[in-house]
Design an enzyme around this catalytic site. Structure first.
Site, PDB file in Angstrom:
ATOM      1  N   ASP A  10       1.166  -1.248  -0.235  1.00 64.20           N
ATOM      2  CA  ASP A  10      -0.403   0.085   0.355  1.00 64.20           C
ATOM      3  C   ASP A  10       0.840   1.183  -0.143  1.00 64.20           C
ATOM      4  O   ASP A  10       2.437   1.260   0.380  1.00 64.20           O
ATOM      5  CB  ASP A  10      -1.008   0.298   1.385  1.00 64.20           C
ATOM      6  N   SER A  11       0.124   2.117  -0.433  1.00 68.59           N
ATOM      7  CA  SER A  11       0.888   3.296   0.107  1.00 68.59           C
ATOM      8  C   SER A  11       1.442   4.041   1.350  1.00 68.59           C
ATOM      9  O   SER A  11       2.890   4.688   1.417  1.00 68.59           O
ATOM     10  CB  SER A  11       0.082   4.833  -1.010  1.00 68.59           C
ATOM     11  N   CYS A  73      -4.117  -1.469  -1.959  1.00 66.66           N
ATOM     12  CA  CYS A  73      -4.440  -0.183  -1.925  1.00 66.66           C
ATOM     13  C   CYS A  73      -5.364   0.187  -2.959  1.00 66.66           C
ATOM     14  O   CYS A  73      -5.191  -0.048  -3.954  1.00 66.66           O
ATOM     15  CB  CYS A  73      -3.133   1.070  -2.363  1.00 66.66           C
ATOM     16  N   GLU A 152      -2.694   8.574   8.411  1.00 62.83           N
ATOM     17  CA  GLU A 152      -1.052   8.789   8.677  1.00 62.83           C
ATOM     18  C   GLU A 152      -1.163   9.009   9.232  1.00 62.83           C
ATOM     19  O   GLU A 152       0.489   9.142  10.824  1.00 62.83           O
ATOM     20  CB  GLU A 152      -0.764   9.055   7.275  1.00 62.83           C
ATOM     21  N   CYS A 186     -10.871   2.611  -0.346  1.00 59.43           N
ATOM     22  CA  CYS A 186      -9.398   2.996   0.251  1.00 59.43           C
ATOM     23  C   CYS A 186      -9.067   2.467   1.357  1.00 59.43           C
ATOM     24  O   CYS A 186      -9.838   2.447   2.521  1.00 59.43           O
ATOM     25  CB  CYS A 186      -9.494   4.672   0.158  1.00 59.43           C
ATOM     26  N   HIS A 188      -7.410   2.448   3.855  1.00 57.35           N
ATOM     27  CA  HIS A 188      -6.722   3.962   5.072  1.00 57.35           C
ATOM     28  C   HIS A 188      -8.103   3.837   5.662  1.00 57.35           C
ATOM     29  O   HIS A 188      -8.290   4.044   6.791  1.00 57.35           O
ATOM     30  CB  HIS A 188      -6.590   4.901   4.002  1.00 57.35           C
TER      31      HIS A 188
HETATM   32  N1  DGL Z   1      -5.050   3.012   0.641  1.00 53.51           N
HETATM   33  C1  DGL Z   1      -4.839   3.727  -0.308  1.00 53.51           C
HETATM   34  C2  DGL Z   1      -5.520   3.439  -0.625  1.00 53.51           C
HETATM   35  O1  DGL Z   1      -6.139   2.664  -0.171  1.00 53.51           O
HETATM   36  C3  DGL Z   1      -4.059   5.355  -0.167  1.00 53.51           C
HETATM   37  C4  DGL Z   1      -4.107   5.517  -1.265  1.00 53.51           C
HETATM   38  C5  DGL Z   1      -3.246   7.122  -0.682  1.00 53.51           C
HETATM   39  O2  DGL Z   1      -2.308   7.218  -0.144  1.00 53.51           O
HETATM   40  O3  DGL Z   1      -3.703   8.367  -1.172  1.00 53.51           O
HETATM   41  O4  DGL Z   1      -6.203   4.090  -1.774  1.00 53.51           O
END
Ligand code: DGL
Length: 271
Positions: A10-11, A73, A152, A186, A188
């Site tokens: 993931d990011s 992600c 985050e 997402c 997150h």
């Molecule tokens: N967890 C990522 C997603 O599902 C986050 C993307 C991001 O870093 O903006 O889209």
């Protein structure tokens, strides 16, 4: 029996929502997680950049010879899944298909809400998947660019007034549309599930895309004969592209286990 690890990326922190479920339902599997914390957030970036980042993320994970890679992600799943599948000879799983199946089954009134990053909403991927599974379903979609930075930064708990205000503003039109199912598009966002659930009310089903994806991955690995039949707990390894401290502390809280000694920093641009 296949004892190779499963790669997950993931990011940043969000993919841990998928990793937690993978670890819960397949405790014997070895898992390697990469969070691209040096380049988070991904959600506002162009497809060209996202494809470049995603290729590097997969190349890093492939150095562990994984049997499959999970794109934990939403942004990469909606934007670069086709490219990654074409270029790799191992199964690559995204989060869209499994989430769309869950939402199509859960909705009673045919009105589904969708929240995600700008790139995910722009892609139309969830709408296409839902239309194929349940024609006529009405989707109310909203991009929520401020949510990833909040998560985050650890600002996702009920009682956090900034997080509550931002969530209420994003979700107001979705709630007003009368949806009975909300896709948290997402990975997150499930960290904000208590806060979002409180705003949407108990009648709205929340679809956690990471959780759904983990269950999908388990079924597919079983069908393909790729499960690890070895008894005992699998090994978990964590890698990030920025300092390990913030990630380690939040990941430990979220996963309910102390991962602080087990997180390493890598240079993702070398892949
Ligand atoms: N967890 C990522 C997603 O599902 C986050 C993307 C991001 O870093 O903006 O889209």
């Amino acid at each position: 029996m296949d004892t190779r690890p499963i790669g997950v990326f993931d990011s940043g922190l969000g993919g841990l929502t998928a990793l937690r479920e993978l670890a819960r339902i397949m405790p014997e599997e070895d898992l390697v997680y990469f969070g691209d914390t040096g380049r988070v957030p991904y959600g506002g970036r162009s497809r060209e950049i996202l494809v470049r980042y995603a290729r590097q993320d997969v190349a890093f994970l492939r150095s562990f010879q994984p049997k499959a890679v999970v794109i934990a992600c939403g942004t990469v799943s909606t934007t670069a899944l086709d490219v990654l599948r074409e270029e790799n000879d191992i199964p690559i799983f995204g989060v869209v298909e499994s989430a769309a199946h869950a939402a199509a089954q859960l909705t009673r009134n045919g009105r589904v809400g969708l929240i995600g990053t700008k790139a995910s909403i722009r892609s139309g991927a969830y709408e296409r998947a839902l239309a194929a599974l349940r024609p006529g379903v009405e989707v109310t979609a909203r991009a929520c660019p401020l949510l990833v930075p909040l998560v985050e930064d650890g600002r996702f708990r009920p009682g956090d007034s900034v997080a509550e205000t931002v969530v209420a503003e994003y979700l107001a039109p979705v709630r007003a549309a009368g949806v009975d199912t909300l896709i948290l598009g997402c990975t997150h966002y499930p960290l904000m599930k208590p806060l979002m659930g409180a705003y949407m009310g108990p009648e709205t089903a929340l679809v956690d895309v990471g959780e759904q994806c983990a269950r999908w991955v388990k079924r597919q690995l079983e069908l393909d004969g790729l499960r690890n039949g070895r008894p005992g707990a699998g090994r978990r390894r964590f890698f990030v592209s920025d300092s390990t401290e913030d990630f380690s502390a939040l990941a430990s809280v979220f996963l309910g286990e102390d991962v602080r000694g087990g997180v390493e920093q890598i240079d993702i641009t070398a892949y």
